[in-house]
Write a protein that holds these residues in place. Sequence first.
Motif, PDB file in Angstrom:
ATOM      1  N   ASN A 422       6.617  45.757   3.913  1.00  0.00           N
ATOM      2  CA  ASN A 422       7.311  46.950   4.399  1.00  0.00           C
ATOM      3  C   ASN A 422       8.430  46.452   5.310  1.00  0.00           C
ATOM      4  O   ASN A 422       8.176  45.905   6.384  1.00  0.00           O
ATOM      5  CB  ASN A 422       6.342  47.851   5.160  1.00  0.00           C
ATOM      6  CG  ASN A 422       7.011  49.121   5.679  1.00  0.00           C
ATOM      7  OD1 ASN A 422       8.236  49.262   5.666  1.00  0.00           O
ATOM      8  ND2 ASN A 422       6.197  50.059   6.158  1.00  0.00           N
ATOM      9  N   SER A 423       9.675  46.633   4.875  1.00  0.00           N
ATOM     10  CA  SER A 423      10.807  46.079   5.628  1.00  0.00           C
ATOM     11  C   SER A 423      10.876  46.599   7.052  1.00  0.00           C
ATOM     12  O   SER A 423      11.420  45.935   7.938  1.00  0.00           O
ATOM     13  CB  SER A 423      12.123  46.374   4.893  1.00  0.00           C
ATOM     14  OG  SER A 423      12.303  47.770   4.737  1.00  0.00           O
ATOM     15  N   ALA A 424      10.306  47.806   7.287  1.00  0.00           N
ATOM     16  CA  ALA A 424      10.322  48.358   8.646  1.00  0.00           C
ATOM     17  C   ALA A 424       9.428  47.568   9.594  1.00  0.00           C
ATOM     18  O   ALA A 424       9.532  47.719  10.817  1.00  0.00           O
ATOM     19  CB  ALA A 424       9.884  49.822   8.613  1.00  0.00           C
ATOM     20  N   LEU A 425       8.566  46.739   9.037  1.00  0.00           N
ATOM     21  CA  LEU A 425       7.635  45.964   9.864  1.00  0.00           C
ATOM     22  C   LEU A 425       8.047  44.504   9.987  1.00  0.00           C
ATOM     23  O   LEU A 425       7.271  43.693  10.515  1.00  0.00           O
ATOM     24  CB  LEU A 425       6.228  46.057   9.278  1.00  0.00           C
ATOM     25  CG  LEU A 425       5.596  47.452   9.277  1.00  0.00           C
ATOM     26  CD1 LEU A 425       4.232  47.419   8.606  1.00  0.00           C
ATOM     27  CD2 LEU A 425       5.472  47.992  10.692  1.00  0.00           C
ATOM     28  N   ASN A 426       9.236  44.137   9.519  1.00  0.00           N
ATOM     29  CA  ASN A 426       9.702  42.760   9.668  1.00  0.00           C
ATOM     30  C   ASN A 426       9.747  42.371  11.146  1.00  0.00           C
ATOM     31  O   ASN A 426      10.048  43.201  12.010  1.00  0.00           O
ATOM     32  CB  ASN A 426      11.087  42.584   9.056  1.00  0.00           C
ATOM     33  CG  ASN A 426      11.035  42.560   7.536  1.00  0.00           C
ATOM     34  OD1 ASN A 426       9.981  42.755   6.931  1.00  0.00           O
ATOM     35  ND2 ASN A 426      12.189  42.329   6.904  1.00  0.00           N
ATOM     36  N   ILE A 427       9.449  41.090  11.411  1.00  0.00           N
ATOM     37  CA  ILE A 427       9.434  40.594  12.788  1.00  0.00           C
ATOM     38  C   ILE A 427      10.054  39.204  12.804  1.00  0.00           C
ATOM     39  O   ILE A 427       9.905  38.434  11.844  1.00  0.00           O
ATOM     40  CB  ILE A 427       7.985  40.570  13.334  1.00  0.00           C
ATOM     41  CG1 ILE A 427       7.968  40.299  14.838  1.00  0.00           C
ATOM     42  CG2 ILE A 427       7.129  39.560  12.600  1.00  0.00           C
ATOM     43  CD1 ILE A 427       6.584  40.500  15.470  1.00  0.00           C
ATOM     44  N   ASN A 428      10.761  38.876  13.867  1.00  0.00           N
ATOM     45  CA  ASN A 428      11.346  37.550  14.004  1.00  0.00           C
ATOM     46  C   ASN A 428      10.439  36.716  14.895  1.00  0.00           C
ATOM     47  O   ASN A 428      10.129  37.097  16.029  1.00  0.00           O
ATOM     48  CB  ASN A 428      12.751  37.630  14.606  1.00  0.00           C
ATOM     49  CG  ASN A 428      13.485  36.298  14.499  1.00  0.00           C
ATOM     50  OD1 ASN A 428      13.186  35.356  15.210  1.00  0.00           O
ATOM     51  ND2 ASN A 428      14.460  36.233  13.587  1.00  0.00           N
ATOM     52  N   ILE A 429      10.017  35.560  14.388  1.00  0.00           N
ATOM     53  CA  ILE A 429       9.033  34.763  15.132  1.00  0.00           C
ATOM     54  C   ILE A 429       9.623  34.172  16.412  1.00  0.00           C
ATOM     55  O   ILE A 429       8.886  33.797  17.324  1.00  0.00           O
ATOM     56  CB  ILE A 429       8.447  33.649  14.247  1.00  0.00           C
ATOM     57  CG1 ILE A 429       9.524  32.626  13.868  1.00  0.00           C
ATOM     58  CG2 ILE A 429       7.779  34.221  13.011  1.00  0.00           C
ATOM     59  CD1 ILE A 429       8.958  31.386  13.177  1.00  0.00           C
ATOM     60  N   TYR A 430      10.959  34.104  16.503  1.00  0.00           N
ATOM     61  CA  TYR A 430      11.593  33.565  17.711  1.00  0.00           C
ATOM     62  C   TYR A 430      11.924  34.656  18.723  1.00  0.00           C
ATOM     63  O   TYR A 430      12.155  34.359  19.897  1.00  0.00           O
ATOM     64  CB  TYR A 430      12.852  32.795  17.330  1.00  0.00           C
ATOM     65  CG  TYR A 430      12.585  31.648  16.391  1.00  0.00           C
ATOM     66  CD1 TYR A 430      11.869  30.536  16.810  1.00  0.00           C
ATOM     67  CD2 TYR A 430      13.040  31.683  15.067  1.00  0.00           C
ATOM     68  CE1 TYR A 430      11.597  29.485  15.933  1.00  0.00           C
ATOM     69  CE2 TYR A 430      12.789  30.630  14.190  1.00  0.00           C
ATOM     70  CZ  TYR A 430      12.062  29.543  14.630  1.00  0.00           C
ATOM     71  OH  TYR A 430      11.809  28.508  13.766  1.00  0.00           O
ATOM     72  N   ASN A 431      11.957  35.904  18.284  1.00  0.00           N
ATOM     73  CA  ASN A 431      12.242  37.035  19.168  1.00  0.00           C
ATOM     74  C   ASN A 431      11.460  38.249  18.691  1.00  0.00           C
ATOM     75  O   ASN A 431      12.008  39.204  18.135  1.00  0.00           O
ATOM     76  CB  ASN A 431      13.743  37.341  19.180  1.00  0.00           C
ATOM     77  CG  ASN A 431      14.090  38.456  20.147  1.00  0.00           C
ATOM     78  OD1 ASN A 431      13.419  38.647  21.168  1.00  0.00           O
ATOM     79  ND2 ASN A 431      15.130  39.222  19.836  1.00  0.00           N
ATOM     80  N   PRO A 432      10.118  38.240  18.902  1.00  0.00           N
ATOM     81  CA  PRO A 432       9.286  39.293  18.319  1.00  0.00           C
ATOM     82  C   PRO A 432       9.293  40.600  19.116  1.00  0.00           C
ATOM     83  O   PRO A 432       8.890  41.639  18.594  1.00  0.00           O
ATOM     84  CB  PRO A 432       7.896  38.670  18.335  1.00  0.00           C
ATOM     85  CG  PRO A 432       7.925  37.749  19.524  1.00  0.00           C
ATOM     86  CD  PRO A 432       9.321  37.206  19.589  1.00  0.00           C
ATOM     87  N   GLY A 433       9.728  40.548  20.370  1.00  0.00           N
ATOM     88  CA  GLY A 433       9.621  41.700  21.265  1.00  0.00           C
ATOM     89  C   GLY A 433      10.088  43.018  20.686  1.00  0.00           C
ATOM     90  O   GLY A 433       9.375  44.030  20.774  1.00  0.00           O
ATOM     91  N   PRO A 434      11.287  43.091  20.094  1.00  0.00           N
ATOM     92  CA  PRO A 434      11.785  44.378  19.583  1.00  0.00           C
ATOM     93  C   PRO A 434      10.909  44.994  18.488  1.00  0.00           C
ATOM     94  O   PRO A 434      11.014  46.203  18.234  1.00  0.00           O
ATOM     95  CB  PRO A 434      13.168  44.008  19.031  1.00  0.00           C
ATOM     96  CG  PRO A 434      13.574  42.801  19.798  1.00  0.00           C
ATOM     97  CD  PRO A 434      12.316  42.040  20.005  1.00  0.00           C
TER      98      PRO A 434
END
Length: 777
Positions: A422-434
Amino acid sequence: MTTRKIQQKIFYPTSLVLAVIMSDACLAAEVLTKKRSPTKKTEAVLKNSDIVELKTVTVAGKAAQEPGDPYDKSYSSTNSTAATKTDTPLIETPVSVQVVPRVVMDDQKSVTVKDALENISGVRPQPTLGNDVGFLIRGFRQPKFFRNGLVANGTNANFPSFFDTANIERLEVLKGPASILFGRIEPGGLINLTTKKPRDIAYYSLEQQFGSYDFYRTQWDATGPVTKNGKVLYRFNGSNLNSNSFRDFIFKDRVMADASLTWRATDATDFTVEVEGIDQDYQADYGIPVVGTRPAAIPVSRSFGDPNDPVDHASKVNLNTELTHRFNESWIFHNRFLMQRTNSAETFINPAPAFGKALNEITGEMQRNIFFQSQDTESYATNLDLTGKFQFGLTRHEILVGYDYLRSFTKYHTQGFYDTANSALNINIYNPGPSYGIDPALFTSTLLNTEPLDTGSNFSVFKDQWHGVYFQDHIVLWDKWHVLGGGRYDWTETGTAYRESFAVADNALSHSSPSIIRKNEGFSPRVGLLYQPLNWLSVYGNWTTSFGASNGISSTGATFAPQIGEQFEAGFKTEWFDKRLFATIAYYHLTKENLLAPDLSTPDLNDSVAIGKQRSQGLELDVSGQLTEEVSMIGNYAYTDAQIITDTRKLNGHLNGYEGNRLPNVPKHSGSLWLKYDIKRYVPLRGVSFGVGAYAVGQREGDNENSFQLPGYVRLDAFTAYHWKVGGMKWTAQLNVRNLLDKTYYESTDPNLNLSPRLSVYPGSPLFVMGSIRLEY
C-alpha cells in the motif's frame, strides 16, 4: 563438589573405647558430645587411659546450601536424563549432553531461554517476529522445545512459543539426532526444559527486578509439605513481567503462574500433577533491513512498525502429569503426559512483498502493508517407559523399553496483505518519523480485504500424529567399557489443508481422495561406545540416525520423502577437582537429507521445495563447575563448518542452487566464558559475589544465498551481589550489566518464515542494567 580436609589430630582413650562397649557406653558418649560434665568416675577413666591417634579424615560433599534452599549452588552437573532417560553419570554417557543449572540462570539473571542457552556450545538463536521460536544446534534449526521429556510446543512449531525462566530448574541440550527416545525432531539436537518440582523442605522466595527500558519483573517461589507426614507436597511459583524495549514501540507484558502437587501414595509410588498458565501482551518485531551486504547503517532502536499498531496477544496452558512406580530397587515404571493449548493473534505493518524486494536500497524507501495472523494449537503427548537393571555374566545392564504418542492440531488464519504493498504506508528507513501514526481505522479496513495464501483460501489446518516404540540397553563391562545400543520405529501421519474456512479444511484432511495425509514410517538405530581408563577420564564415540516426516507440500500438491539425519561423533570427557569441574570435547560429522525450504516462486507462504542435503561438522568444548570452593565457571567454544552440499532448486535457470554456500546464521567460531567469585575466606567481605562474562560470535551469512553477512562481535557482561541474613531470612541484592561496553551487534535473521532474511535482521540489546533484591526463608 567441595572437599574439606580435617587437619587436627583427635585423641581418644582406649579405656573409654572399652567403656563404650561395656555398661558405661551412654555415660562416655555424653562426655564426648559435651552434653554433661565428667563425673569423678569418668575423670578417673580419662586419667588412666592410653591414647589412640586417629588418621586424618577427608570429607567430600556437595557445595553447602542454605537451610531450606532447594537448589544446589554448584555450577557442576554430573548426571542427566536427556540422553538416556535414565539418571546416568555424564562421564559414562557416550553422547554429548550439556546442562545449565538454575544457579547459573540466577547469577546471570536469565529472563529468557535464549539468555541461558548462550552458555552451551553450538547453540544460536534464530527467532521470527522477535518470539522464542527457534534455535540452531550444530547448524540445524530446531523449532521444538521439550518440557520434562515431552514435546512442549506441538509439531508445527514455527508459530510463536514463549517461556519464562521462573519455572525452569535446569536446561539440558542433547547434541545430535535424538529421535531414538523422543520422536521426530531435527538432527542438530534437543532442548529439554526441566521445570521446578515440589520439595519436602519448606522454602519461600520473593524477588523484585528492575532495569533499563522500564524493565520490571517480580518472581516468587513457594514449596514444602502439605501434610505432616510428607505424603503430599506442593509448589507454587511464577513471575510478572512489564517491560519496554530498546526497540521503538516494542514491549512485552507477561504473567506466568505454575502450581504443582506431588502425592507419595506409597514408598514405591508417587504421582505429580502440574498446571502452568502464561498470558502475554506484546508487539511483534521484525528487526531492521539489509542494505548491500550488511545490516542498514541506522540506529538499532529504529522500528518500522507503528505506535498505533494493535497490541498482539498470546496465551498458553500446560497440564502435565508424571507417575513413577518402583517395583523394586531394579525395575521402575514411568508415565508422563502433557496437554498444551496455545493461541496467538498478531497484527503488524510488514514489508511488502514480505519475501521480495520491498526495500529500495538506494533511496531507503520501504513498501509496507498491514497483515494479521492467528493460530490455535492443541497438542497431547505421552509416553510409557520401563527401566530395569540386571547382571548377566560379566556384564551389567540397564535396559529401557518404551512407547510414546503425540497428536497435534493447529488452526492458522490470515487477513490483510503480505505480498501487495500500500503506497500510503511507504516509509523511509533513514527518516521514518513522518510515516508514524497510521490511522487506526486503516487497520480495520485493510483486514476486511484478505490476500489469500493460496487461491481462494486463508484458513489452514495442520494435523500431526506420531507414535513409536523404542528400546535401549546400557551395558557395562569390567567397570570401564560402556556400550549404549538401541533403536526406534516410528509411524507418522502429517496433513496440511488450505481452504476457505476451517471446517472445509478439516473436512479435506479427513475425506480427500486421494488422501492429503502423508504417512511415513521408519527405523532409527543408535550405537555408542565409551571407555573409561581412569575415574576422571572417558573416551567415547557414537553413530546415530534420525527420522522425520516432511511437513510440507509442493506448489503442485506433491509430497516429499522423509527427512533423514545421520551423525558420527567422537570425543572425551573429564572430571576434575573431585568431580567439581566437568568438561566435554566432541568432534562430529552430521548430515541432513531431503530437507525443505519455502518455495518463494509461488504466492503461497506454505508451499515448500526440496533442496537436497546439508552438512555440519565441527569441534565443541564445554566446561562447567567449580575451580575452587570460591571460583565457579561455565564456558564453551564451537567450531562449526555448516554448508549446503546439494541443492536441486533452479536458480536463475541453473540447477546448481546454493551448493557450497554456508548455512545462514551459523558462525564458524563462537564461544563464551563466565566466571564467578564468591568471597568466603576474607571475613570483612564474606557474602560478596562478583562475576564477568565474555560472549564471542564470528561473522555469519545472513541467508542461503550468502548475499549478506552479519558481522562478528564480542559482548561483555558482569554482575555483583551481596548476601546477608536478618533473623532466619536471607537477603540478596544484585546488580547485573549486559553488554557492558555498549557494543552494536546483530544476533540473527528471520529464517524465511514471516519475512525475507534481508528484511529482518534482529539486533542485540545495547547496554542493559538490571538491579534485583531477593528474600529467601
